[in-house]
Design an enzyme around this catalytic site. Structure first.
Site, PDB file in Angstrom:
ATOM      1  N   LYS A 148       0.658  -1.241   0.073  1.00 27.88           N
ATOM      2  CA  LYS A 148       0.029   0.176   0.309  1.00 27.88           C
ATOM      3  C   LYS A 148       0.790   1.194   0.038  1.00 27.88           C
ATOM      4  O   LYS A 148       0.040   2.296  -0.065  1.00 27.88           O
ATOM      5  CB  LYS A 148      -1.037   0.114   1.245  1.00 27.88           C
ATOM      6  CG  LYS A 148      -0.673  -0.228   2.511  1.00 27.88           C
ATOM      7  CD  LYS A 148      -1.258  -0.013   3.254  1.00 27.88           C
ATOM      8  CE  LYS A 148      -0.941  -0.515   5.060  1.00 27.88           C
ATOM      9  NZ  LYS A 148      -1.257  -0.647   6.201  1.00 27.88           N
ATOM     10  N   ARG A 149       1.958   0.728   0.661  1.00 27.63           N
ATOM     11  CA  ARG A 149       2.498   2.606  -0.128  1.00 27.63           C
ATOM     12  C   ARG A 149       3.510   2.750  -1.490  1.00 27.63           C
ATOM     13  O   ARG A 149       3.308   3.623  -1.698  1.00 27.63           O
ATOM     14  CB  ARG A 149       4.565   2.346   0.863  1.00 27.63           C
ATOM     15  CG  ARG A 149       4.895   2.121   2.135  1.00 27.63           C
ATOM     16  CD  ARG A 149       6.024   2.336   2.600  1.00 27.63           C
ATOM     17  NE  ARG A 149       6.662   4.048   1.891  1.00 27.63           N
ATOM     18  CZ  ARG A 149       7.022   4.320   3.235  1.00 27.63           C
ATOM     19  NH1 ARG A 149       6.119   4.363   4.622  1.00 27.63           N
ATOM     20  NH2 ARG A 149       7.125   5.331   2.624  1.00 27.63           N
TER      21      ARG A 149
END
Ligand code: GLU
Length: 500
Positions: free
Chosen positions: A251-252
């Site tokens: 998700k980064r």
């Protein structure tokens, strides 16, 4: 034939979970078998009921149904690991009785020291067997004295563990690399390794399809099957989804929650079709196909082992194909199901009502909440008292904080931002400016925290990531910002807050 998906309910419903579920589902359905959903919630501090519900909703939305699971029931329940503590205790007792497991009283300080020494000597870091030969009497007296303890499995000193993965063939891992894994933690909860073996056996799972990141754990599991005297299921480790830079999809770098794709207006059949293409191909190489078509011809041996890149552009293209196949009535119905429905309007009206003078003000006020990312450039972030560097820090540090938030709550968002602004010695108003721009594309919009609540975690994070891209942050700058973020005094408080 029985397969399963075993997600941990610790965050947003991940596309990686949907991808694994899809192949387990298709494999079972093709062979007329059953597909089981088990919730792996032994990490009580991180598991939440909201996350569990979101996983159920996401899988159902994608059209993946299960025959047994927490809400559905079935003959092998309960299907939540937190409700199966007695079962694990009974099973681990049988390992202790046969001397395949032992009590370990080592303190964290001792384990840290052992690890540090092994690291210094460039050895595999693993438990050194300190408690492996305690006598029954020693164990009894230390228990009586109330010493905290765990239970570990024994591992042979020599030899290799050889097993076969259906896609990868035979694999050998020397036992000398395998740790004497903790099976039961000090709080009495099983670890993943004990629970997964016990549950897969008792639930009659015949084929395990899961991510390749679990390959190194297989020797531990094979040993446990051997100790218990159970036949191990067939193993099929699937390639993990990857970011465009080949790293594991995170998700980064990418939106990873199924909810994000739903809210951005992807159709479930397009997303599920896309996920199928990530690991598999139709015998005729056709790219657009339905779940039903896939099930009919599904052949596990057509799975790839190369790490598939999650390509947003390709997914958008595929979604477009699906949109064009709809007739206008179906299209209208999809738009309603997406956002233009009473439920969504209910969420928007309290924000809009006090700011509108005509009903027609609705769309201009809310357009940025309905999925379209504003296209931004560096000038949009120009501000009288903030330099580019400060703008970068605000965006980067807020994004890093959001990446660590498990529970997306308004109060928590607010206190985290206040903490960050204070740590960065910025006026709260100034601190919020780049975030307003990143989120809505304008300096004046509906309230920021309400906007984030409406957008949800993944969509809000995507906005901040896009803003950093618009400011052309280099990799070097990102690394420096990461370091600065780690050094911020608020970081501990962020980790401890109820939001995490
Ligand atoms: N809870 C584990 C996960 O979410 C399951 C791994 C497995 O399938 O064995 O990755």
């Amino acid at each position: 034939m029985r397969t399963r998906i075993a997600p941990s309910p610790t965050g947003d419903p991940h596309v990686g979970t949907a991808y694994m579920a899809l192949f387990n589902w298709a494999f079972a359905r093709h062979h007329g078998g059953q597909f089981v959903l088990r919730i792996e919630d032994t990490d009580q501090a991180r598991s939440t009921a909201t996350s569990e519900q979101a996983i159920f909703d996401a899988l159902r939305w994608l059209g993946l149904d299960w025959d047994e699971g927490p809400e559905v029931g079935g003959p092998h329940g309960p299907y939540r690991q937190s409700e199966r503590k007695d079962i694990y205790q009974q099973q681990v007792q049988s390992l202790l009785n046969k001397d395949h497991a032992f009590y370990c009283f080592c303190t964290k300080e001792r384990l840290d020291a052992v690890r540090a020494e092994q690291q210094a000597n460039k050895q595999t870091t693993r438990y050194d067997g300190h408690c492996a030969s305690l006598s029954a009497a020693q164990v009894a007296s230390r228990m009586q004295a109330g010493e905290s303890h765990v239970i570990r499995m024994r591992v042979p000193e020599q030899g290799d563990c050889t097993f076969t993965d259906r896609l990868r063939g035979p694999i050998s891992i020397p036992f000398s690399q395998i740790d004497m894994q903790v099976l039961v933690k000090a709080d009495g909860m099983p670890t993943y390794h004990l629970a997964v073996v016990v549950d897969d056996h008792l639930m009659g799972i015949t084929h395990i399809l899961r991510g390749e990141e679990w390959l190194n754990s297989v020797p531990k599991h094979q040993l446990l099957y051997h100790y218990f005297g159970w036949p191990p299921p067939e193993l099929i480790h699937l390639p993990l989804l990857r970011n465009p830079d080949q790293s594991k999809l995170s998700k980064r770098k990418n939106p990873t929650s199924v909810t994000y794709y739903r809210d951005m207006g992807y159709l479930p059949e397009a997303l599920v079709n896309y996920l199928s293409l990530m690991g598999w191909s139709m015998p005729n190489e056709e790219e657009v196909f339905s779940l039903q078509q896939m099930v009919e011809v599904f052949d596990i041996d057509r799975m790839t082992t190369g790490g598939p890149i999650f390509d947003q552009a390709k997914l958008r293209w595929l979604n477009g194909q699906y949109l064009r196949q709809l007739d206008s009535a179906q299209y209208a119905q999809r738009i309603q199901a997406w956002m233009l429905n009473a439920n969504k309007l209910q969420q928007l009206i309290p924000l809009v009502q006090e700011r509108a003078e005509r009903l027609s003000d609705l769309l201009p006020l809310v357009n940025y909440l309905l999925g379209n990312l504003p296209t931004l450039s560096e000038e949009d972030f120009a501000h009288k008292s903030l330099q580019r560097e400060q703008v970068l820090k605000v965006l980067h540090h807020t994004l890093s904080t959001f990446d660590n938030m498990r529970d997306w709550q308004r109060d928590a968002l607010f206190s985290q931002c206040q903490g960050l602004a204070a740590a960065m010695e910025l006026k709260f108003r100034d601190f919020l400016f780049p975030l307003f721009i990143a989120t809505s594309g304008r300096a004046v919009s509906l309230p920021l925290f309400d906007s984030w609540m409406f957008l949800g975690a993944d969509m809000s994070r995507a906005r901040l990531r896009t803003a950093l891209d618009a400011l052309a942050v280099s990799n070097k700058e990102r690394k420096r910002l990461d370091k600065e973020y780690q050094a911020l005094p608020t970081l501990m408080a962020a980790g401890d807050s109820p939001a995490n």
